[in-house]
Design an enzyme around this catalytic site. Structure first.
Site, PDB file in Angstrom:
ATOM      1  N   GLU A  61       0.645  -1.203  -0.325  1.00  0.00           N
ATOM      2  CA  GLU A  61      -0.126  -0.024  -0.021  1.00  0.00           C
ATOM      3  C   GLU A  61       1.321   0.873  -0.170  1.00  0.00           C
ATOM      4  OE1 GLU A  61      -2.913  -3.241   1.268  1.00  0.00           O
ATOM      5  OE2 GLU A  61      -0.968  -3.110   1.737  1.00  0.00           O
ATOM      6  N   HIS A 130      -9.544  -5.644  10.697  1.00  0.00           N
ATOM      7  CA  HIS A 130     -10.078  -5.244   9.982  1.00  0.00           C
ATOM      8  C   HIS A 130     -11.690  -4.315   9.606  1.00  0.00           C
ATOM      9  CE1 HIS A 130      -7.336  -8.682   8.808  1.00  0.00           C
ATOM     10  NE2 HIS A 130      -7.640  -8.369   7.607  1.00  0.00           N
TER      11      HIS A 130
END
Length: 327
Positions: A61, A130
């Protein structure tokens, strides 16, 4: 005439239309090309635009966000997809220290027209790492715009506006809403950044929320109506810049406010709204502002804990009755 399409399809339409309109727009992210996107948002885009404009990235990322920022500084308009905003934590250096500061650090010589998008918040039993909600984190950084979509029409309109914007925009979606269907106009349209939407007019209390908590808020408003309580429901749509005027004007009419926010309560969006209302509408309030947030802890895995952790219609209704002094 509007069509009924899923939110994921509305997002895809936005990207496809903008990529057809402007050849500087491209999409990059993990599995966006060959796999058609982790949530099938980019289905079919590789076939139409090719691998130079729909780009599969490595699982890094920080790296591909940096490539996107550099591309934006050099005249392109990247759309960077994060499989989830939880993974974007790894790229926050690029968002906060580079994308957000490009215009000011260059003395106005360079814009950074980039969109970072992906799902935010809890999506079932995905546990602590998450299930986090990052609108307040991002909105706290000057230079970033933050939008948070609720339905297919606004998902498409907001994303198109974000792609055309000359500033970096963070688009916060919801994994659990990708399959939700709703009417989307056939004709070309943009949803303006910085303008809230009144989803339901009311007279007794103002309910303010965004993203998937809007669904919980609307359910609560329906139940309250059965008890004779008229709730005005405001969908923020844009977190930064925030539409203060819409909220304050509503509170001046209803005299009560409940803010529903999926993020943690400390220093969140709900806290900012409560501050703004006490500053600009204090004399109109008939009760203290109440916030309905997720619990101030990391999200557990067990379904019973998930239910206790997140805002829900029951918690919203209880908050409304508290500000109305009814049992």
């Amino acid at each position: 005439m509007p069509r009924e399409i899923a939110l994921r399809d509305a997002l895809r339409e936005a990207m496809v239309e903008e990529m057809r309109r402007d050849e500087t727009v491209f999409l990059m992210g993990e599995e966006v090309a060959q796999y058609n996107g982790a949530y099938k948002v980019s289905k079919g885009m590789l076939e139409e635009f090719g691998e130079r404009r729909v780009i599969d990235t490595p699982i890094t990322e920080l790296g591909f966000a940096g490539v996107g920022v550099g591309a934006a500084m050099n005249g392109l308009r990247p759309i960077v997809e994060f499989m989830t905003w939880n993974f974007a934590i790894l790229a926050f250096d690029q968002l906060v220290n580079n994308a957000a500061k490009t215009l000011s650090q260059s003395g106005g010589d360079f814009n950074c027209p980039i969109v970072f998008r992906g799902p935010s918040g809890a999506a079932g039993q995905l546990a602590q790492q998450h299930s986090q909600t990052f609108e307040s984190w991002l909105a706290n950084c000057p230079g970033l715009k933050v939008v948070s979509c609720t339905d297919p029409a606004d998902a498409k309109g907001l994303l198109k506006s974000a792609i055309r914007d000359d500033d970096p925009v963070c688009m916060m979606e919801s994994e659990v809403l990708y399959g939700m269907k709703g009417p989307v106009p056939e004709e070309e349209y943009l949803t303006p950044i910085g303008v809230a939407a009144i989803r339901k007019e009311g007279t007794d209390v103002t309910l303010v929320s965004f993203n998937k908590m809007m669904e919980e808020t609307k359910k609560a408003a329906e139940e309250l109506a059965k008890e004779g309580i008229s709730a005005e429901v405001i969908d923020l749509r844009t977190i930064k810049p925030l539409d203060h005027e819409a909220i304050v004007n509503s509170v001046k009419k209803t005299n009560r406010l409940v803010v529903i926010d999926e993020s943690w309560p400390y220093a969140g969006i709900s806290a900012e709204i409560a501050y703004e209302v006490q500053k600009y509408a204090f004399d109109y309030l008939d009760a203290p502002v109440i916030r309905v947030n997720s619990a101030d802890t990391s999200l557990p895995y067990a379904p019973t804990f998930v239910e206790a952790y997140l805002p829900n219609p029951g918690k919203i209704i209880a908050a409304v009755k508290e500000v109305m002094y009814v049992s």
